[in-house]
Design a protein around this motif. Structure first.
Motif, short mmCIF file in Angstrom:
data_model
loop_
_atom_site.label_atom_id
_atom_site.label_comp_id
_atom_site.label_asym_id
_atom_site.label_seq_id
_atom_site.Cartn_x
_atom_site.Cartn_y
_atom_site.Cartn_z
N MET A 1 -39.95 -71.47 -22.99
CA MET A 1 -39.06 -71.66 -21.88
C MET A 1 -38.20 -73.17 -22.49
SD MET A 1 -38.77 -69.64 -19.79
CE MET A 1 -39.77 -68.51 -18.55
N SER A 2 -38.80 -73.65 -23.47
CA SER A 2 -38.29 -75.13 -23.89
C SER A 2 -36.91 -74.69 -24.81
CB SER A 2 -39.01 -75.77 -24.89
OG SER A 2 -40.21 -76.42 -24.10
N GLN A 3 -36.53 -73.39 -25.04
CA GLN A 3 -35.35 -73.24 -25.63
C GLN A 3 -34.61 -71.84 -24.95
OE1 GLN A 3 -37.28 -72.37 -29.75
NE2 GLN A 3 -34.98 -71.02 -29.64
N TYR A 4 -33.29 -71.77 -25.06
CA TYR A 4 -32.60 -70.60 -24.27
C TYR A 4 -32.73 -69.56 -25.40
CZ TYR A 4 -29.21 -67.58 -22.44
OH TYR A 4 -28.54 -66.47 -22.08
N TYR B 1 -33.20 -66.69 -11.92
CA TYR B 1 -31.92 -67.33 -12.16
C TYR B 1 -31.73 -67.47 -13.69
CZ TYR B 1 -32.25 -68.71 -7.11
OH TYR B 1 -32.42 -68.86 -5.95
N TYR B 2 -32.30 -66.65 -14.36
CA TYR B 2 -32.24 -66.55 -15.82
C TYR B 2 -30.99 -65.74 -16.28
CZ TYR B 2 -33.09 -64.85 -20.45
OH TYR B 2 -33.13 -64.51 -21.77
N TYR B 3 -30.31 -66.44 -17.34
CA TYR B 3 -29.07 -65.84 -17.64
C TYR B 3 -29.29 -65.26 -18.95
CZ TYR B 3 -23.86 -65.58 -18.20
OH TYR B 3 -22.83 -65.14 -18.19
N GLY B 4 -29.65 -63.80 -18.44
CA GLY B 4 -30.09 -62.90 -19.79
C GLY B 4 -30.94 -61.93 -19.48
N ALA B 5 -31.01 -60.93 -20.63
CA ALA B 5 -31.89 -59.81 -20.26
C ALA B 5 -33.38 -59.95 -20.15
CB ALA B 5 -31.40 -58.74 -21.31
N LEU B 6 -33.83 -59.27 -19.33
CA LEU B 6 -35.59 -59.74 -18.88
C LEU B 6 -36.17 -58.32 -19.08
CD1 LEU B 6 -37.98 -61.35 -18.08
CD2 LEU B 6 -37.25 -60.74 -15.66
N LEU C 1 -38.65 -59.55 -9.37
CA LEU C 1 -38.08 -59.80 -10.18
C LEU C 1 -37.15 -58.60 -10.76
CD1 LEU C 1 -40.02 -62.17 -12.75
CD2 LEU C 1 -38.21 -62.74 -11.23
N VAL C 2 -37.57 -57.40 -10.78
CA VAL C 2 -36.89 -56.14 -11.61
C VAL C 2 -35.99 -55.43 -10.64
CG1 VAL C 2 -38.57 -56.52 -13.40
CG2 VAL C 2 -38.88 -54.72 -11.34
N THR C 3 -34.88 -55.01 -11.32
CA THR C 3 -34.11 -53.92 -10.54
C THR C 3 -34.20 -52.47 -11.27
OG1 THR C 3 -32.29 -54.51 -11.91
CG2 THR C 3 -32.57 -55.84 -9.88
N LYS C 4 -35.06 -52.48 -12.07
CA LYS C 4 -35.30 -51.15 -12.83
C LYS C 4 -36.70 -50.96 -13.34
CE LYS C 4 -31.63 -49.89 -15.39
NZ LYS C 4 -30.72 -49.89 -16.36
#
Length: 486
Positions: free
Chosen positions: A115-118, A145-150, A163-166
């Motif tokens: 998590m120390s880098q985006y 609130y992560y701005y990316g694909a998880l 966390l998930v929506t799929k």
């Protein structure tokens, strides 16, 4: 339009001529929140490794349009703070001394390093393993609130719900896509099972109807054949009644053709199997192992040390007979150490002299020897073969799994076998230290059934909210050097 991060088309992954994955068309976009579920060995981690470019497919190509961050399962973190945001280490309560970290603290260090880098995408393989509630809460807050694909593999149903929506379900080498979180997925699975059972009942009904019709046609054919045994007058009358103006020979052939047509329809019926429902395992009561102490484990002003460090200070508790007792607390607070002292029957504790303690430790298990899974259990148990098979089946050991040599088992399989052995053993108290780690969700649900059906006392350490909620009669939290009842 959301940015495309990964694209998988016409992918095949094989190992030693065995097909592991077959994917026709899948894509991951910028703000997707995908949870991957499936049995141990189904190919979940393989799918994540494909996305991370850790492995290449046997057929096809995975297209990556981002450079993802990848959290590997079972990877030991580098014991260094270089490049890590110090605030993250403080938030995650990672000790300054990185050389003596617990399992949960190692997980936190790996997360801090990640998590120390985006990254534009995160691929997480069991990121909550061994981690306490504080660490899980931090992870949820960061990823919410992560701005990316998880894309996340997790056995923690609460994490998937949050966390998930799929959901991507990996089964028999294929990936099935479901909308919603884990609870939504389970609702859809229940509907599928209900529809499958209805289709099975309809299949049986139609099959029985056709079988009955075929039998009736054959009986008619036999009656026509029997008509030749009667007088000409009787034969003619019977033939006239049954087939009106048709001759006996023509009528017999027609009936045979009709019966054959029905048989062909039966052959073309698409068979639908019933949903396999797991039977509840009931562990036999052993009279010789009965305890009569209302509180088989007690402590009076007990102090627990780890070296010079005090973990529990002058605590008093009584753990009641036959109850399922959960202990939670932050990483490093002393939960595992307390279980170890109970297992050793520490002289500071008062433990029933008739206590037979079985102990599952927070570690990976490795078996040696050439015994098969089934014979390993059989040679260490007095139960009937049928009961042993049902217990192993509940823990996902099915068909050829029973013939595997124990030395060839994966880490997850070895843990499942160790849990089976423990519940089948001659014990009246079980100590379980993070038993759900590295188990897939189906195995955790089976373990929940084991715990509920077990007649002895169970003391277990866990951070899995679903597991605690589904099994615990009593819950303690180890905090500020005290064991507090929740």
């Amino acid at each position: 339009m959301e940015k495309l991060c990964f694209e998988l088309k016409n992918i095949e992954v094989s190992y030693l001529d065995k097909e592991i994955l077959r994917i026709e068309d899948l894509a991951i976009h910028q703000f997707d929140r995908i949870g991957i579920v499936g049995k141990n060995g189904a190919g979940k981690s393989t799918l994540l490794k494909l996305l991370a470019k850790e492995i290449q497919p046997t057929v096809g190509q995975v297209k990556s349009y981002v450079d993802p961050g990848y959290f590997k399962q079972l990877e030991t973190p580098k014991k260094e703070e270089a490049g890590i945001d110090p605030a993250l280490l403080r938030q995650l309560a990672v000790p300054r001394n990185l050389e003596s970290l617990s399992g949960g603290e190692q997980t936190k260090l790996k997360l801090a390093q990640l998590m120390s880098q985006y990254y534009e995408a995160l691929l997480l393989d069991e990121p909550t393993t061994h981690m306490d509630k504080q660490g899980i809460s931090y992870l949820l807050e960061e990823l919410r609130y992560y701005y990316g694909a998880l894309v996340i593999i997790s056995h923690d149903r609460a994490v998937l719900d949050e966390l998930v929506t799929k959901i991507w379900e990996v089964q028999d080498g294929q990936v099935h896509v479901y909308s919603g979180n884990y609870s939504d997925y389970m609702n859809q699975k229940r509907l599928e099972w209900e529809q499958q059972n209805q289709a099975h009942e309809q299949f049986l009904k139609e099959k029985n109807r056709l079988e009955k019709a075929a039998k009736e046609k054959m009986k008619k054919a036999e009656k026509v054949a029997q008509a030749g045994k009667y007088s000409k007058k009787e034969s003619k009358a019977m033939a006239n009644r049954m087939f009106e103006t048709k001759s006996k020979g023509t009528s017999q052939k027609a009936v045979h053709r009709a019966a054959k047509a029905i048989e062909q329809r039966m052959e073309k019926l698409e068979e639908v199997s019933a949903v396999q429902v797991e039977k509840l395992i009931v562990f036999p009561h052993q009279k010789a192992l009965e305890l009569h102490n209302k509180f088989p484990i007690m402590a009076d002003r007990f102090t627990l040390y780890a070296g010079d460090n005090i973990l529990l200070e002058k605590v008093t508790f009584q753990l009641p007979l036959g109850k399922k007792i959960a202990i939670s607390g932050v990483n490093g607070s002393g939960k595992s150490t307390l279980l170890q002292r109970i297992a050793r029957k520490d002289e500071q504790l008062t433990i029933s002299p008739k206590a037979k303690i079985g102990y599952f430790q927070q570690m990976s298990y490795q078996f040696s020897g050439d015994e098969t899974v089934f014979h390993y259990i059989k040679n260490r148990s007095e139960h009937e073969d049928s009961f042993l098979r049902s217990v192993l089946h509940s823990m996902q050991f099915v068909d050829t799994d029973l013939l595997k040599q124990v030395k060839d088992l994966s880490g997850g399989e070895a843990i499942r076998l160790q849990l089976c052995l423990l519940f089948l053993g001659s014990y009246n108290i079980l100590l379980l230290d993070e038993p759900t780690n590295f188990l897939e969700i189906k195995a955790i649900e089976a373990l929940e059934q084991f715990v509920k059906a077990y007649q002895g006392t169970i003391v277990f350490v866990s951070h899995d909210e679903y597991f605690i909620r589904n099994t615990a009669d009593i819950q303690y939290i180890l905090s500020n050097k005290k064991l507090q009842l929740i």
